[in-house]
Write a protein that holds these residues in place. Structure first.
Motif, PDB file in Angstrom:
ATOM      1  N   VAL A   1     -10.084  64.860  69.620  1.00  0.00           N
ATOM      2  CA  VAL A   1      -9.731  65.895  68.646  1.00  0.00           C
ATOM      3  C   VAL A   1      -8.472  65.474  67.890  1.00  0.00           C
ATOM      4  N   ASP A   2      -7.517  64.873  68.587  1.00  0.00           N
ATOM      5  CA  ASP A   2      -6.310  64.399  67.899  1.00  0.00           C
ATOM      6  C   ASP A   2      -6.656  63.338  66.855  1.00  0.00           C
ATOM      7  N   GLY A   3      -7.577  62.461  67.185  1.00  0.00           N
ATOM      8  CA  GLY A   3      -8.021  61.453  66.222  1.00  0.00           C
ATOM      9  C   GLY A   3      -8.701  62.089  65.023  1.00  0.00           C
ATOM     10  N   MET A   4      -9.498  63.122  65.288  1.00  0.00           N
ATOM     11  CA  MET A   4     -10.161  63.823  64.188  1.00  0.00           C
ATOM     12  C   MET A   4      -9.144  64.576  63.334  1.00  0.00           C
ATOM     13  N   ARG A   5      -8.108  65.119  63.965  1.00  0.00           N
ATOM     14  CA  ARG A   5      -7.032  65.771  63.199  1.00  0.00           C
ATOM     15  C   ARG A   5      -6.356  64.767  62.276  1.00  0.00           C
ATOM     16  N   GLU A   6      -6.083  63.587  62.816  1.00  0.00           N
ATOM     17  CA  GLU A   6      -5.467  62.541  61.997  1.00  0.00           C
ATOM     18  C   GLU A   6      -6.366  62.188  60.825  1.00  0.00           C
TER      19      GLU A   6
ATOM     20  N   LEU B   1      -7.419  62.210  55.188  1.00  0.00           N
ATOM     21  CA  LEU B   1      -8.403  62.490  54.138  1.00  0.00           C
ATOM     22  C   LEU B   1      -7.805  63.400  53.071  1.00  0.00           C
ATOM     23  N   GLY B   2      -7.020  64.356  53.511  1.00  0.00           N
ATOM     24  CA  GLY B   2      -6.376  65.277  52.580  1.00  0.00           C
ATOM     25  C   GLY B   2      -5.357  64.608  51.674  1.00  0.00           C
ATOM     26  N   ARG B   3      -4.857  63.456  52.074  1.00  0.00           N
ATOM     27  CA  ARG B   3      -3.888  62.720  51.256  1.00  0.00           C
ATOM     28  C   ARG B   3      -4.563  61.843  50.212  1.00  0.00           C
TER      29      ARG B   3
ATOM     30  N   LEU C   1      -6.517  55.125  56.777  1.00  0.00           N
ATOM     31  CA  LEU C   1      -7.890  55.461  57.153  1.00  0.00           C
ATOM     32  C   LEU C   1      -8.649  54.212  57.592  1.00  0.00           C
ATOM     33  N   GLN C   2      -8.475  53.133  56.855  1.00  0.00           N
ATOM     34  CA  GLN C   2      -9.123  51.875  57.218  1.00  0.00           C
ATOM     35  C   GLN C   2      -8.682  51.441  58.609  1.00  0.00           C
ATOM     36  N   GLU C   3      -7.386  51.553  58.905  1.00  0.00           N
ATOM     37  CA  GLU C   3      -6.866  51.177  60.217  1.00  0.00           C
ATOM     38  C   GLU C   3      -7.417  52.080  61.314  1.00  0.00           C
ATOM     39  N   LEU C   4      -7.482  53.376  61.028  1.00  0.00           N
ATOM     40  CA  LEU C   4      -8.020  54.332  62.003  1.00  0.00           C
ATOM     41  C   LEU C   4      -9.446  53.968  62.389  1.00  0.00           C
TER      42      LEU C   4
ATOM     43  N   VAL D   1      -8.425  75.254  64.654  1.00  0.00           N
ATOM     44  CA  VAL D   1      -7.373  74.228  64.674  1.00  0.00           C
ATOM     45  C   VAL D   1      -7.249  73.486  63.343  1.00  0.00           C
ATOM     46  N   GLY D   2      -8.020  73.904  62.351  1.00  0.00           N
ATOM     47  CA  GLY D   2      -7.843  73.366  61.012  1.00  0.00           C
ATOM     48  C   GLY D   2      -8.689  72.163  60.651  1.00  0.00           C
ATOM     49  N   LEU D   3      -9.638  71.801  61.482  1.00  0.00           N
ATOM     50  CA  LEU D   3     -10.475  70.640  61.166  1.00  0.00           C
ATOM     51  C   LEU D   3     -11.496  70.934  60.064  1.00  0.00           C
TER      52      LEU D   3
END
Length: 133
Positions: free
Chosen positions: A56-61, A66-68, A76-79, A18-20
């Motif tokens: 998993v959706d949270g980890m995808r986010e 992170l890639g950005r 990221l801070q908000e997450l 799934v690309g993680l």
């Protein structure tokens, strides 16, 4: 990697699919996955996030942000602030549940001991906890 991270092998394969995890190299002779240092770090970070209850959706986010790079720092801070708050609330609920179980044990011990006052006190606190849950 499975032993080190606590993820099962199927979970690691799923996260790769799934690309993680990005691309995971394979040993040409055996076909076994070979995790590079950066991927090991990502797996361990995901293990920490998963154990904190992140979906998993949270980890995808997380991986997407992170890639950005630095442009996603605020997101990221908000997450992480949001997840930390959710975890703190969960810990508070677990503490109440722990107290509930402890009080139930004390209540029955008081019954065995014939200590009516201690039993009554435990029951009253149990009632308050149940209202809080």
């Amino acid at each position: 990697m499975s032993r080190r991270s606590g993820f099962t092998e199927p979970t690691l394969r799923y996260y790769e699919r799934v690309g993680l995890l990005g691309v995971v190299d394979r040993d040409p002779a055996s076909g076994h996955r070979r995790y590079e240092e950066g991927t090991v770090g990502r797996v361990m970070a995901l293990a920490c996030l998963r154990s904190s209850g992140m979906t998993v959706d949270g980890m995808r986010e997380y991986v997407e942000l992170l890639g950005r790079g630095d442009e996603a720092a605020e997101e990221l801070q908000e997450l992480f602030t949001e997840r930390a708050g959710q975890l703190a609330a969960e810990i508070a609920r677990l503490r109440l549940r722990h107290e509930y179980l402890d009080l139930k044990a004390r209540r029955w011990q008081a019954r065995l001991d014939g200590d009516h006052a201690a039993e009554t006190a435990a029951v009253e606190r149990i009632k308050k906890i149940l209202r809080e849950l």
